[in-house]
Scaffold this motif. Structure first.
Motif, PDB file in Angstrom:
ATOM      1  N   ALA A   1      27.162   4.725 -27.620  1.00 23.85           N
ATOM      2  CA  ALA A   1      27.806   6.006 -27.364  1.00 23.85           C
ATOM      3  C   ALA A   1      26.997   7.223 -27.837  1.00 23.85           C
ATOM      4  O   ALA A   1      26.879   8.200 -27.086  1.00 23.85           O
ATOM      5  N   PRO A   2      26.439   7.196 -29.060  1.00 31.15           N
ATOM      6  CA  PRO A   2      25.693   8.389 -29.489  1.00 31.15           C
ATOM      7  C   PRO A   2      24.511   8.701 -28.567  1.00 31.15           C
ATOM      8  O   PRO A   2      24.224   9.873 -28.293  1.00 31.15           O
TER       9      PRO A   2
ATOM     10  N   GLN B   1      26.006  19.975 -41.731  1.00 31.18           N
ATOM     11  CA  GLN B   1      26.151  19.162 -40.528  1.00 31.18           C
ATOM     12  C   GLN B   1      26.396  17.699 -40.916  1.00 31.18           C
ATOM     13  O   GLN B   1      27.261  17.036 -40.353  1.00 31.18           O
TER      14      GLN B   1
ATOM     15  N   GLU C   1      31.314   8.797 -32.708  1.00 36.65           N
ATOM     16  CA  GLU C   1      30.232   8.269 -31.867  1.00 36.65           C
ATOM     17  C   GLU C   1      30.165   9.023 -30.544  1.00 36.65           C
ATOM     18  O   GLU C   1      29.081   9.311 -30.044  1.00 36.65           O
TER      19      GLU C   1
ATOM     20  N   ALA D   1      25.838  10.333 -25.472  1.00 36.35           N
ATOM     21  CA  ALA D   1      26.209  11.714 -25.772  1.00 36.35           C
ATOM     22  C   ALA D   1      24.956  12.590 -25.795  1.00 36.35           C
ATOM     23  O   ALA D   1      24.953  13.710 -25.283  1.00 36.35           O
TER      24      ALA D   1
ATOM     25  N   MET E   1      32.509  19.926 -34.045  1.00 38.04           N
ATOM     26  CA  MET E   1      32.014  18.549 -33.939  1.00 38.04           C
ATOM     27  C   MET E   1      31.625  18.240 -32.495  1.00 38.04           C
ATOM     28  O   MET E   1      30.727  17.440 -32.246  1.00 38.04           O
TER      29      MET E   1
ATOM     30  N   ALA F   1      30.082  20.140 -30.593  1.00 39.14           N
ATOM     31  CA  ALA F   1      28.714  20.636 -30.398  1.00 39.14           C
ATOM     32  C   ALA F   1      27.762  20.052 -31.431  1.00 39.14           C
ATOM     33  O   ALA F   1      26.737  20.657 -31.756  1.00 39.14           O
ATOM     34  N   TYR F   2      28.098  18.859 -31.952  1.00 39.26           N
ATOM     35  CA  TYR F   2      27.319  18.241 -33.024  1.00 39.26           C
ATOM     36  C   TYR F   2      25.830  18.143 -32.696  1.00 39.26           C
ATOM     37  O   TYR F   2      24.979  18.348 -33.552  1.00 39.26           O
ATOM     38  N   LEU F   3      25.503  17.838 -31.449  1.00 35.45           N
ATOM     39  CA  LEU F   3      24.095  17.611 -31.095  1.00 35.45           C
ATOM     40  C   LEU F   3      23.374  18.900 -30.713  1.00 35.45           C
ATOM     41  O   LEU F   3      22.185  18.878 -30.415  1.00 35.45           O
ATOM     42  N   THR F   4      24.100  20.027 -30.699  1.00 40.73           N
ATOM     43  CA  THR F   4      23.473  21.291 -30.341  1.00 40.73           C
ATOM     44  C   THR F   4      23.140  22.046 -31.625  1.00 40.73           C
ATOM     45  O   THR F   4      24.007  22.201 -32.489  1.00 40.73           O
TER      46      THR F   4
ATOM     47  N   ARG G   1      36.983  20.311 -27.312  1.00 36.94           N
ATOM     48  CA  ARG G   1      35.923  19.627 -28.047  1.00 36.94           C
ATOM     49  C   ARG G   1      34.929  19.006 -27.072  1.00 36.94           C
ATOM     50  O   ARG G   1      33.715  19.047 -27.290  1.00 36.94           O
TER      51      ARG G   1
END
Lengths: 329, 238, 292
Positions: free
Chosen positions: B74-75, C164, C180, B78, B103, B105-108, B151
């Motif tokens: 999953a990660p 973070q 995840e 994403a 959360m 936008a965790y990867l941004t 989200r």
């Protein structure tokens, strides 16, 4: 051959072997260590009922053992009871303690039970080792009620010496073996009987079992109480056999040894605790030379088994056997 | 016609041996609004979980944006821009509304981009702006759903999948949720919508897939679906 | 008055010490649902690491603290790599990891025994002297422990809410699958949580040994207290653990004053059992509705 007959056959063979040992190896050390093995094996079969069969993560097993041992010693010492009477009384006291522990843990989930029971055992230990108030005074020194850090002594024995002379130790050996057979029979009956089914249901799906009318309250108490009986009896016999009892029975390294026996043999299996107790005991003997590293070895063994063979030796063996049979037919 | 953004090809899946999905194929093109309909318990959620990497597929392949992504977790999905707004919201219950959105936008890492997306989400779901500091566990069912959708939007993904966004809500709230879906469609986003209520989905969809008992039973566009009442009757009981 | 100041001062010191040990345990339980019984052994290693660096290598005290942090973090990480990573997806994780970390903890304790011997040693990283508060002399080391404890709590709270990584840790603890889906690499978070918890344990090892002494079994008692703190707070509740630690420190010092050292822990435990009978998921825990 049915599973019951197979288990019966295994049991009879094991008892026969054990009965032959004192005559084949009439060495005092061997007999003493074997007797200790029987005592540990009783504790481990009962702990396995709580831990593996009922799925209750109690670490108070050695505290219950200590209950039986201390109660027996105190009844002998302070009330001059015969140890033959004191032993069952000690077991009953352990049952009462087990019920209290069960009541305290009743509404708690797994990890809370583990921590609470661990803490209870630790408190009992601390209260005993810090006990220095005089209870009885002998000519040389004063003895605290619980014996304090040095423990209790001179409370009598099973009295087999008058009867068997030098072979009293063999007499004790057979008393231990008899207790183990009784404890083992009891635990097989629990695992195979309706009680075992209820425990399994509670462990596997608490919510569903509850909704089917299986009361967690009742069965948890039953497990604690019943396993406490034989555990307490083992403790009582320990005190009677070694003619002394001290706070070392609360030690983490003993807990580690017993837990390793269960895990190596196979948590929740019928023969696992016996197999594990025997193997770990023999390995421990074999490694007497490097005793400094005993805890290190035991600790790593425990971790490795949980990691690589979580079903233990008997669990893994029966799985392999089933697969082998499956591919053979 | 260009290659699809998401292409699911002959996928099988199941929990402990029992197949929940059998031989499922599905394409989603850039900018399309695709809906997957069918009765409850027939594998719609499982399909989304397989695509987003929450579940492992038991055969078949999944391609996303030209790459083979079969078996990615999953990660990793994403990170490739695939967003899954799961059934039951799965909010972070002890975090505030704002923290839940962040959360998303965790990867941004670009703060300006996050700021812009947050304004967008607040524009589409104004209720979330009022509830900013409230803990997610204290929200009403409709508000929770909006947080889950918001989200998902915060990720700014290339494809966003919604698993039954109207499930268990009051009719008034369902209307609001569908207004949101319409706005997302009009903004040109690529969307996969899982829905039990086929009629509502049909009005929005460029393409519809009907999942029955783990297999693909019918596919076509929204108008075709509305013109075929027998499909509705036989699979969805009128 | 003097007695009250004395009891409060020693209660706060104990509380700060328990808090640092308990927060690490709570973090790990919250994120992974695992009870780390090796926590006490990591604590012991931290104390000895500082001792070794300062006494044997002759480096300054700061290096001692750094050594405790690094050793603690590495041990935490090692527990993740060796045990947790392989066992996470296996059945009965909660029970098995408990048993496995118990074994590892005992093994580590044995290693300390072999390396440094059984005899207690004094922690060189300690401060002498005393300060008068309301006419009561309070040792400087107690004050240092209290201040360090508060600073570490603030730092942990800051890490959890303002970074973070902290957000990802909380998200993972609250809903693993959702985290995840947000792109959080959950296993990497687990490794970090164990490392952070280990670092905290390392520092608390210095605190504990500066009040008493260094010995291979020194980790047992503070770990037991830390577990009690976590149980009272509700397992996995980090902020609850901070509050419960201070409260339990005060209760313990009061009980020790009124009933003597011998029954301090027993009183504590009776209170814990009563608390749990009253609230089975801890003071700050929530009852979870179980779905069938």
């Amino acid at each position: 051959m049915t599973a019951f007959r197979r288990d019966l056959a295994i049991g009879v063979v094991l008892v026969a072997i054990a009965a032959a040992v004192p005559f084949l190896f009439p060495v005092r050390y061997v007999i003493t260590q074997m007797t200790l093995l029987f005592i540990y094996a009783i504790v481990v079969t009962q702990w396995n009922l709580v831990l593996g069969v009922a799925g209750i993560f109690s670490l108070a097993q050695m505290a219950l053992f200590a209950c039986g041992a201390y109660a027996t010693a105190m009844l002998g010492l302070y009330l001059d009871w015969s140890l033959w009477a004191a032993m069952p009384a000690g077991a009953v006291i352990a049952v009462v303690a087990g019920l209290l522990v069960g009541l305290a843990c009743l509404r708690l989930k797994g990890p809370y039970v583990a921590l609470l029971t661990l803490a209870l055992a630790q408190v009992a230990y601390l209260v005993i080792i810090t006990d220095t108030d005089c209870f009885i005074r002998t000519e040389t020194r004063c003895e605290p009620f619980t014996g304090g850090a040095s423990g209790l002594r001179r409370f009598g024995d099973l009295g087999l010496r008058e009867w068997l002379g030098r072979d009293w130790i063999i007499g004790n050996y057979f008393v231990g073996l008899g207790l183990l057979v009784a404890a083992m029979t009891f635990s097989v009956a629990v695992v195979k009987g309706p009680l075992g089914l209820a425990f399994r249901a509670l462990r596997d799906n608490l919510g569903y079992a509850r909704s089917r009318g299986i009361s967690q309250f009742k069965y948890q108490l039953v497990v604690f109480a019943l396993s406490a009986f034989f555990t307490g009896l083992a403790g009582a016999f320990y005190a009677a056999h070694f003619k002394s009892v001290g706070p070392t029975i609360f030690s983490f390294s003993l807990l580690l040894l017993l837990l390793a026996m269960i895990v190596v043999g196979g948590l929740g299996t019928i023969w696992g605790p016996i197999v594990g107790a025997t193997l770990v005991m023999f390995a421990d003997e074999g490694l007497r030379e490097v005793q400094d590293f005993r805890t290190l070895g035991l600790g790593l063994t425990l971790a490795l088994f949980v990691l690589l063979l979580p079903d233990g030796l008997t669990g893994t063996a029966s799985r392999l056997l089933a697969r082998w049979r499956g591919s053979g037919s | 016609m260009s290659d699809p953004l998401l292409s699911v090809c002959q996928v099988f899946a199941g929990y402990t041996g029992r197949d929940v999905l059998r031989d499922i194929s599905l394409d989603v093109h850039e900018g399309a609004f695709v809906s997957v309909i069918g009765p409850n318990g027939h594998g719609k959620s499982t399909l989304l979980k397989c695509i987003s990497g929450l579940l492992r597929t038991g055969g078949g392949s999944i391609r996303f944006s030209g790459d083979d992504v079969t078996g990615l977790a999953a990660p990793a999905m994403a990170a490739r821009g695939l967003v899954h707004v799961p059934q039951g919201d799965m909010l972070f219950a002890d975090m505030t509304v704002q923290e839940n959105l962040m959360m998303g936008a965790y990867l941004t890492s670009d703060r300006a981009v996050i700021r812009r997306r947050l304004d967008e989400v607040h524009a589409i779901l104004p209720r979330l702006a009022d509830r900013r500091q409230q803990l997610a566990r204290t929200l009403s069912g409709g508000e929770r759903r909006m947080v889950a959708i918001g989200r998902g939007l915060m990720a700014g993904g290339r494809l966003t999948m919604f698993d039954e966004p109207s499930l268990g809500l009051a009719p008034v709230i369902i209307d609001q949720i569908y207004d949101v879906m319409t706005r997302l469609r009009e903004s040109g986003r690529t969307i996969v919508l899982v829905e039990e209520n086929a009629m509502r989905a049909a009005r929005q969809s460029d393409r519809m897939y009907l999942l029955d008992n783990g297999a693909m039973a019918w596919q076509g566009n929204g108008e075709e679906f509305l013109a075929r009442p027998e499909v509705i009757r036989s699979y969805l009981g009128g | 008055m003097e007695v009250i100041v004395q009891v409060i001062a020693s209660g706060l010191t104990l509380g700060a010490m328990y808090a640092v040990a308990a927060v690490g345990l709570a973090l790990v339980y919250g994120a992974l649902g695992m009870l780390n019984i090796a926590h006490g052994a990591i604590l012991t290693f931290g104390g000895y690491a500082a001792f070794y660096v300062i006494t044997s290598l002759g480096l300054p005290m700061v290096a001692g603290v750094a050594a405790a942090v690094v050793v603690g973090a590495l041990l935490g990480l090692a527990i993740y790599v060796v045990l947790v990573h392989g066992m996470l997806s296996a059945p009965a994780f909660e029970t098995n990891i408990f048993i496995a970390t118990f074994g590892i903890g005992m093994a580590l304790e044995n290693v300390v025994l072999k390396l440094f011997g059984a005899y207690p040693a004094a922690q060189p990283l300690a401060f002498d002297g005393a300060v008068a508060v309301f006419d009561v002399f309070i040792p400087v080391r107690n004050i240092v422990i209290l201040v360090a404890g508060i600073l570490l709590m603030v730092a942990t709270a800051w890490l959890l809410t303002r970074t973070q990584t902290g957000n990802a840790i909380r998200a993972t603890a609250q809903n693993r699958a959702a985290a995840e889906l947000m792109g959080v690499r959950v296993r990497w978070i687990y490794a970090q949580v164990l490392a952070i918890s280990g670092a905290l344990a390392g520092v608390s090892g210095i605190m504990v040994s500066s009040l008493t002494n260094l010995s291979p079994t020194m980790g047992g008692d503070p770990m037991l207290k830390a577990f009690i703190v976590c149980v009272v707070a509700g397992l996995g509740n980090v902020y609850g653990a901070m509050i419960a630690a201070i409260a339990l420190g005060l209760v313990e010092s009061t009980a020790q004053y009124l009933l003597g050292v011998r029954f301090g822990l027993a009183t504590l435990l009776v209170l814990v059992i009563l608390t749990l009978i009253w609230r089975p998921h801890g003071l700050f825990g929530r009852t979870q509705v179980q779905r069938l």
